[in-house]
Design a protein around this motif. Structure first.
Motif, PDB file in Angstrom:
ATOM      1  N   ASP A  71       0.842  -1.188   0.000  1.00 44.96           N
ATOM      2  CA  ASP A  71       0.000   0.000   0.000  1.00 44.96           C
ATOM      3  C   ASP A  71       0.879   1.240   0.000  1.00 44.96           C
ATOM      4  O   ASP A  71       1.990   1.230   0.541  1.00 44.96           O
ATOM      5  CB  ASP A  71      -0.894   0.035   1.239  1.00 44.96           C
ATOM      6  CG  ASP A  71      -1.930  -1.088   1.268  1.00 44.96           C
ATOM      7  OD1 ASP A  71      -2.028  -1.836   0.274  1.00 44.96           O
ATOM      8  OD2 ASP A  71      -2.633  -1.193   2.282  1.00 44.96           O
ATOM      9  N   VAL A  72       0.382   2.317  -0.612  1.00 53.06           N
ATOM     10  CA  VAL A  72       1.104   3.585  -0.701  1.00 53.06           C
ATOM     11  C   VAL A  72       0.150   4.684  -0.245  1.00 53.06           C
ATOM     12  O   VAL A  72      -1.040   4.648  -0.565  1.00 53.06           O
ATOM     13  CB  VAL A  72       1.553   3.836  -2.156  1.00 53.06           C
ATOM     14  CG1 VAL A  72       2.118   5.222  -2.324  1.00 53.06           C
ATOM     15  CG2 VAL A  72       2.573   2.794  -2.591  1.00 53.06           C
ATOM     16  N   THR A  73       0.659   5.673   0.504  1.00 48.42           N
ATOM     17  CA  THR A  73      -0.189   6.756   0.997  1.00 48.42           C
ATOM     18  C   THR A  73       0.286   8.107   0.480  1.00 48.42           C
ATOM     19  O   THR A  73       1.445   8.477   0.662  1.00 48.42           O
ATOM     20  CB  THR A  73      -0.196   6.787   2.536  1.00 48.42           C
ATOM     21  OG1 THR A  73      -0.636   5.513   3.023  1.00 48.42           O
ATOM     22  CG2 THR A  73      -1.135   7.871   3.058  1.00 48.42           C
ATOM     23  N   VAL A  74      -0.635   8.832  -0.175  1.00 49.17           N
ATOM     24  CA  VAL A  74      -0.384  10.216  -0.588  1.00 49.17           C
ATOM     25  C   VAL A  74      -0.711  11.080   0.624  1.00 49.17           C
ATOM     26  O   VAL A  74      -1.826  11.014   1.157  1.00 49.17           O
ATOM     27  CB  VAL A  74      -1.273  10.620  -1.780  1.00 49.17           C
ATOM     28  CG1 VAL A  74      -1.026  12.076  -2.155  1.00 49.17           C
ATOM     29  CG2 VAL A  74      -1.042   9.711  -2.977  1.00 49.17           C
ATOM     30  N   VAL A  75       0.252  11.899   1.087  1.00 48.43           N
ATOM     31  CA  VAL A  75       0.022  12.727   2.275  1.00 48.43           C
ATOM     32  C   VAL A  75      -0.210  14.194   1.940  1.00 48.43           C
ATOM     33  O   VAL A  75      -0.743  14.936   2.766  1.00 48.43           O
ATOM     34  CB  VAL A  75       1.158  12.581   3.309  1.00 48.43           C
ATOM     35  CG1 VAL A  75       1.191  11.156   3.863  1.00 48.43           C
ATOM     36  CG2 VAL A  75       2.501  12.966   2.720  1.00 48.43           C
ATOM     37  N   SER A  76       0.187  14.627   0.735  1.00 51.31           N
ATOM     38  CA  SER A  76      -0.078  16.012   0.350  1.00 51.31           C
ATOM     39  C   SER A  76       0.038  16.181  -1.161  1.00 51.31           C
ATOM     40  O   SER A  76       0.584  15.330  -1.857  1.00 51.31           O
ATOM     41  CB  SER A  76       0.876  16.982   1.059  1.00 51.31           C
ATOM     42  OG  SER A  76       2.203  16.818   0.589  1.00 51.31           O
ATOM     43  N   ALA A  77      -0.504  17.302  -1.631  1.00 47.99           N
ATOM     44  CA  ALA A  77      -0.417  17.670  -3.047  1.00 47.99           C
ATOM     45  C   ALA A  77      -0.105  19.148  -3.112  1.00 47.99           C
ATOM     46  O   ALA A  77      -0.455  19.910  -2.198  1.00 47.99           O
ATOM     47  CB  ALA A  77      -1.731  17.367  -3.756  1.00 47.99           C
ATOM     48  N   SER A  78       0.552  19.571  -4.185  1.00 46.73           N
ATOM     49  CA  SER A  78       0.867  20.992  -4.342  1.00 46.73           C
ATOM     50  C   SER A  78       0.886  21.372  -5.816  1.00 46.73           C
ATOM     51  O   SER A  78       1.053  20.534  -6.694  1.00 46.73           O
ATOM     52  CB  SER A  78       2.222  21.324  -3.689  1.00 46.73           C
ATOM     53  OG  SER A  78       3.262  20.607  -4.331  1.00 46.73           O
ATOM     54  N   THR A  79       0.680  22.654  -6.053  1.00 47.81           N
ATOM     55  CA  THR A  79       0.782  23.245  -7.374  1.00 47.81           C
ATOM     56  C   THR A  79       1.144  24.710  -7.188  1.00 47.81           C
ATOM     57  O   THR A  79       0.904  25.279  -6.112  1.00 47.81           O
ATOM     58  CB  THR A  79      -0.530  23.094  -8.178  1.00 47.81           C
ATOM     59  OG1 THR A  79      -0.325  23.588  -9.496  1.00 47.81           O
ATOM     60  CG2 THR A  79      -1.680  23.824  -7.527  1.00 47.81           C
TER      61      THR A  79
END
Length: 194
Positions: free
Chosen positions: A83-91
């Protein structure tokens, strides 16, 4: 006279057996010294591969918006055995949060996704209107249909991956923002067209 049945097991010449043993040792010895072998103590578990090496974003897009909030969508594909977890996103065009839709007081509201977005092993996680999505909290300039935006996803292991998404018009899923969320500034509301 002795017959073949009474001779017992057939014996191979010692020289031939020595040659076979030496050749076998040499083959295994050379194979053990190859540069593709892992270093002593290397982690060979599925988690040893970084999230950024195994996650891709399929069919990404972002909702066109003149101001305020908008969102990015697509399908997160995890090709690993962990399993993989995305903890944040940015632009560069807006501060961002990871969001989900949930029922609250009998209506669907959007809120930050606690714990991040988990992409199960050898699986996909769909980001879509009315579901989990990447929320642009306050675009600095209009995001027009046809614009291409670059996003960065950061994973629990600290690695990141970039992807680009094309903006397109979308009438929305009729979401409303949870006004109790601390990141909402006074007077900010979620457009029903997001």
């Amino acid at each position: 006279m002795r017959t073949a049945a009474t001779l017992g097991p057939r014996r191979r010449p010692v020289a031939l057996m020595s040659f076979v043993a030496a050749a076998t040792a040499m083959v295994f010895g050379v194979a053990g010294c190859g540069s593709s072998d892992p270093a002593p103590g290397a982690d060979l578990s599925p988690a040893a591969t970084t999230a950024a090496e195994v996650v891709t974003v399929r069919d990404p897009w972002v909702k066109a918006a003149d101001k305020g909030m908008t969102a990015a969508f697509g399908t997160l594909v995890n090709s690993s055995r962990a399993d993989v977890t995305v903890v944040s996103a940015s632009t560069s065009v807006s501060p961002m949060e990871l969001h989900e839709m949930t029922m609250k007081d009998g209506k669907m509201v959007m809120q930050p996704k606690a714990g991040g977005i988990v992409i199960k092993a050898n699986s996909e996680h769909v980001l879509q209107p009315g579901g989990d999505h990447l929320m642009l909290m306050n675009v600095a300039s209009p995001v027009k249909a046809g614009d291409e935006l670059t996003f960065t996803l950061t994973f629990a292991d600290g690695k990141s991956v970039q992807f680009s998404a094309i903006a397109k018009p979308f009438t929305g899923a009729g979401e409303s923002y949870d006004p109790g969320h601390p990141s909402m500034s006074p007077g900010m509301s979620m457009s029903p067209s997001t």
